[in-house]
Design a protein around this motif. Sequence first.
Motif, PDB file in Angstrom:
ATOM      1  N   UNK A 192       0.884  -1.307  -0.031  1.00 63.97           N
ATOM      2  CA  UNK A 192       0.060   0.060  -0.117  1.00 63.97           C
ATOM      3  C   UNK A 192       0.943   1.102  -0.078  1.00 63.97           C
ATOM      4  N   UNK A 193       0.468   2.496  -0.339  1.00 59.66           N
ATOM      5  CA  UNK A 193       1.111   3.487  -0.318  1.00 59.66           C
ATOM      6  C   UNK A 193       1.694   3.604   1.158  1.00 59.66           C
ATOM      7  N   UNK A 194       0.716   3.601   2.238  1.00 59.40           N
ATOM      8  CA  UNK A 194       1.134   3.983   3.646  1.00 59.40           C
ATOM      9  C   UNK A 194       2.622   2.868   3.967  1.00 59.40           C
ATOM     10  N   UNK A 195       2.437   1.812   3.384  1.00 52.73           N
ATOM     11  CA  UNK A 195       3.397   0.764   3.759  1.00 52.73           C
ATOM     12  C   UNK A 195       4.787   1.202   3.120  1.00 52.73           C
ATOM     13  N   UNK A 196       4.307   1.506   1.664  1.00 51.28           N
ATOM     14  CA  UNK A 196       5.722   1.576   0.774  1.00 51.28           C
ATOM     15  C   UNK A 196       6.404   2.872   1.293  1.00 51.28           C
ATOM     16  N   UNK A 197       5.775   3.798   1.378  1.00 53.54           N
ATOM     17  CA  UNK A 197       6.564   5.134   1.799  1.00 53.54           C
ATOM     18  C   UNK A 197       7.325   5.094   3.043  1.00 53.54           C
ATOM     19  N   UNK A 198       6.551   4.294   3.811  1.00 50.94           N
ATOM     20  CA  UNK A 198       7.434   3.975   5.297  1.00 50.94           C
ATOM     21  C   UNK A 198       8.486   3.033   4.989  1.00 50.94           C
ATOM     22  N   UNK A 199       8.430   1.926   4.417  1.00 54.50           N
ATOM     23  CA  UNK A 199       9.580   1.139   4.178  1.00 54.50           C
ATOM     24  C   UNK A 199      10.545   1.628   3.475  1.00 54.50           C
ATOM     25  N   UNK A 200      10.152   2.718   2.377  1.00 58.84           N
ATOM     26  CA  UNK A 200      11.303   3.550   1.821  1.00 58.84           C
ATOM     27  C   UNK A 200      11.946   4.299   2.514  1.00 58.84           C
ATOM     28  N   UNK A 201      11.243   4.919   3.703  1.00 59.92           N
ATOM     29  CA  UNK A 201      12.111   5.595   4.844  1.00 59.92           C
ATOM     30  C   UNK A 201      12.876   5.144   5.522  1.00 59.92           C
ATOM     31  N   UNK A 202      12.676   3.684   5.701  1.00 58.29           N
ATOM     32  CA  UNK A 202      13.741   2.668   6.355  1.00 58.29           C
ATOM     33  C   UNK A 202      14.991   2.662   5.912  1.00 58.29           C
ATOM     34  N   UNK A 203      15.170   3.074   4.742  1.00 53.63           N
ATOM     35  CA  UNK A 203      16.340   2.763   3.896  1.00 53.63           C
ATOM     36  C   UNK A 203      16.966   1.429   4.136  1.00 53.63           C
ATOM     37  N   UNK A 204      16.118   0.484   3.771  1.00 57.45           N
ATOM     38  CA  UNK A 204      16.669  -0.869   3.822  1.00 57.45           C
ATOM     39  C   UNK A 204      16.534  -1.531   2.456  1.00 57.45           C
ATOM     40  N   UNK A 205      16.165  -0.713   1.516  1.00 54.63           N
ATOM     41  CA  UNK A 205      15.678  -1.255   0.105  1.00 54.63           C
ATOM     42  C   UNK A 205      16.636  -1.204  -0.968  1.00 54.63           C
ATOM     43  N   UNK A 206      16.457  -2.231  -1.789  1.00 54.37           N
ATOM     44  CA  UNK A 206      17.560  -1.972  -2.959  1.00 54.37           C
ATOM     45  C   UNK A 206      16.713  -1.465  -4.248  1.00 54.37           C
ATOM     46  N   UNK A 207      17.501  -0.824  -5.197  1.00 53.84           N
ATOM     47  CA  UNK A 207      16.921  -0.235  -6.173  1.00 53.84           C
ATOM     48  C   UNK A 207      17.034  -1.473  -7.409  1.00 53.84           C
ATOM     49  N   UNK A 208      17.833  -2.477  -6.984  1.00 58.14           N
ATOM     50  CA  UNK A 208      18.202  -3.443  -8.122  1.00 58.14           C
ATOM     51  C   UNK A 208      17.582  -4.918  -8.137  1.00 58.14           C
ATOM     52  N   UNK A 209      18.222  -5.484  -6.977  1.00 59.54           N
ATOM     53  CA  UNK A 209      18.018  -6.772  -6.840  1.00 59.54           C
ATOM     54  C   UNK A 209      18.001  -7.223  -5.196  1.00 59.54           C
ATOM     55  N   UNK A 210      17.365  -8.375  -4.970  1.00 62.05           N
ATOM     56  CA  UNK A 210      17.681  -8.718  -3.623  1.00 62.05           C
ATOM     57  C   UNK A 210      18.822 -10.128  -3.842  1.00 62.05           C
ATOM     58  N   UNK A 211      19.883  -9.699  -3.109  1.00 60.26           N
ATOM     59  CA  UNK A 211      21.070 -10.670  -3.395  1.00 60.26           C
ATOM     60  C   UNK A 211      21.439 -11.259  -1.851  1.00 60.26           C
ATOM     61  N   UNK A 212      20.805 -11.968  -1.441  1.00 57.71           N
ATOM     62  CA  UNK A 212      20.875 -12.625  -0.136  1.00 57.71           C
ATOM     63  C   UNK A 212      22.396 -13.201  -0.165  1.00 57.71           C
ATOM     64  N   UNK A 213      23.024 -12.769   0.805  1.00 56.39           N
ATOM     65  CA  UNK A 213      24.350 -13.441   1.033  1.00 56.39           C
ATOM     66  C   UNK A 213      25.519 -13.172   0.005  1.00 56.39           C
ATOM     67  N   UNK A 214      25.224 -12.448  -0.909  1.00 53.61           N
ATOM     68  CA  UNK A 214      26.077 -11.759  -1.902  1.00 53.61           C
ATOM     69  C   UNK A 214      26.900 -10.643  -1.507  1.00 53.61           C
ATOM     70  N   UNK A 215      28.084 -10.542  -2.005  1.00 54.12           N
ATOM     71  CA  UNK A 215      28.912  -9.465  -1.329  1.00 54.12           C
ATOM     72  C   UNK A 215      28.587  -8.194  -1.945  1.00 54.12           C
ATOM     73  N   UNK A 216      27.597  -8.377  -3.254  1.00 58.64           N
ATOM     74  CA  UNK A 216      27.288  -7.012  -3.546  1.00 58.64           C
ATOM     75  C   UNK A 216      25.641  -6.696  -3.046  1.00 58.64           C
ATOM     76  N   UNK A 217      25.231  -7.277  -2.183  1.00 59.07           N
ATOM     77  CA  UNK A 217      24.032  -7.184  -1.744  1.00 59.07           C
ATOM     78  C   UNK A 217      23.760  -5.690  -1.312  1.00 59.07           C
TER      79      UNK A 217
END
Lengths: 402, 392
Positions: A192-217
């Motif tokens: 939802x907008x509420x969730x997305x705006x909030x989660x964006x504000x947490x600065x934990x998101x990637x713009x490219x891909x989720x790379x678990x355990x990769x050194x480029x994550x």
Amino acid sequence: MDERIVITGLGAVTPIGLNTEETWRALLRGRPDAFRPLRRFDTRDMAFSVGGEIPNFEPNPDDVALAGPSDRAALLMMSAAREALEQAEWREKGATSGLRLGIILSTNFGSVECAEEWLGGNPAPGTMGSDFDGLSFQRAADFLARRWGAEGPVMNLSLSCASGTAAIAAAASLLKSGQADAILAGGYDALSRFAWIGLSALRTMSRTAVRPFDRRRDGTIFSEGAGALLVERESTARRRDAPVLAVLVGTALNNNAFHLTAPAREGAGTVAVMQQALLQAELAPEQVDHINAHGTGTIPNDLTETQAIQAVFGSHASKIPITSIKGTVGHLMGAAGSVEAIASVLTLRDGRIPPVANLEEPDPACALDYVRGEPRKGRFRTVLSNSAGIGGCNAAVIVSVP
Amino acid sequence: MRRVVITGVGPISAIGVGRSDFWRALEEGRSGIGDVDTGDGNESRKAALIRNFNVSDYLETAKTYLDRTSQFTFAAMSLALEDANMDPGDQAVKEAGLSLGTAYGPLSTMHLFFSDYHKKGVRLVKPILFPHAYSNTPISLLAIEYGIGGYHLHQASGWTASSAAVAFAVEAIREGQVHRMFAGGFEAFHPILLQAFDRAGKVARDAGEGECARPYDCRRNGFVLGEGAGIVVLEEEAHARARNATILARVSGFGAAWGPRSREKALRQVAEVWQDGDWVIGHANGSREGDRQEAEALLIWGGGTCRGAVFAPASRMGETLGAAGVFQLIAAVGILLQGRRYPFSVEKPDPACPISIPCDGLDVRRVVTLSSDPGGASVALCLERSEHAVST
């Protein structure tokens, strides 16, 4: 545990599949298929615009009649629950025998989307109080109770991104207390907008891909979805001749007691929650054949989770094949733990571990057997699934072959 | 089965703060209901608010930001610890678990965060607010503040939330997952709560004598909103005695059910029948439907008659939503421990709600609380007098 608790039904709706088997096949392919530009709301001016939106979700008309057309979170949850209860043949073999069904859901944001007008300022005069109900996260659980004739406990938890796993743990507790014969344990969240705006504000998101355990994550990407598991006492499943998919042998819930958003040093809370689950399951660390990790693809999570696994499993840690499905499906928020538990059950069933998508350059600091490329085949008898969430909450479940 | 006892209570409510003040308010029939600013500037309305509250009175360390629900939760925890004669640094605290519940959570922070987006645009939202806007923020903050790393569960189960939270805490102790739990719930008033419930026709209207909450009364026309937080300390009995804790009461059971007969089913889970003399602390808040359904369920449970006294705290402290259950529980402890009699009268009884009211001469050995959500869920808790209870 006095009596064994078993899992008899699975249901999922995710950006990579509208049901469990579709989702499972996509997980085994291990391609990052979940991510696309968001279309549900306008992302202009927003820092992030790619997420795990479900492009082709068609809610069941009966569910729409109950929840209305716009409560996407509840509709996703109802769809996953329907699949789990149908697979477990609850209506045919449970409801008719007078067995008591309970519902335990868990979510980060519930139906907050319906109430965005209330949160954004003064709602238009015609805006109904019922839209405001979306802020009471109990709503989806009530819809499900009505749809399936639940008479036992009907509750909704909120433990951030440990939600889905926490619902399973809470369901096990209520079954042991004798409050219900079977419990639908589900996790859900919509983008939802509420969730997305909030989660964006947490600065934990990637713009490219989720790379678990990769050194480029460089972060996670949030997705929407729902997962549901029907759990019941073994005697109930026997009595109604239901197919047993797995045994829920241990669960645990705790908190890092450290920081609202930062992970604990060396994964201390994750260490404790895994140890507690092992203790409850009466298992030695060496008896765990596979770990379905939280593996969000953020720099701190994947490092501290690796350290936690090393601390709990010692020399056995490097022998355990580990996966994170978030590279493929994204971070499903409240549904993450549910869908990861479902994947764990299917690993028991099919002898296959889905590979970690986007894991191409393993981080030397995350030097464990993270499954890459092809699914790992083998006989896996016991799987541990880990979850963690904002606020420092952790949850773990352990499932074994029947 | 392991026995679970209550060794401390921490209520912060519109009628009283802390054990003694809260129980005295109930005994004196004090009301917390007063005028409130609805935010739309139209008319003066009523709510039961906590006034002159200063969270720094309860904090161990300074905080940069706390939602009103988090503030109440910190206060309730501080009061509960003091009441249970525990120091914040005790190992017994760190090894305990937490189980709380709420209906609407940190609503004012959600509103603050999202209205910035609406009014100023996405680039001007305040990132610090968002982690404080989760339903489980207050329980996370407690875990961090007091170093409570054990069992951890948060309910967002509507009006039954804090009763459900207490039920899970009891079950966690019974299973041996943890020896000691801090359990309860929180809720804070916000103008949009009043506006929304108003539009849904649920809030009491002025029928000539001001807006009042009149449980079971034939003139009732809705509830008055309340707020607050309560935490109780639950311990496995042997562990409580090992640390020489003062035992206030014993929790003998809980029940949870859903559907049209959920109240009756939840009651039967805690006690098969309503025994003569049992007190019931109900959830009746002055709503047309809810009060009638509660009265009907109690009568069925009592085999056609009211077998003890019924008390409805929402008449004084308002509808505290997710926190209601823990306030009912703390009221119940007062009755059991000190034989306190809370005055409660229904001026013009509704024939559809034929409940009996508190009377003298009862030797109360058992008190049952019943919480119900308008969506269909009910949770009951049963308290019994502990033979080890020490009246204070």
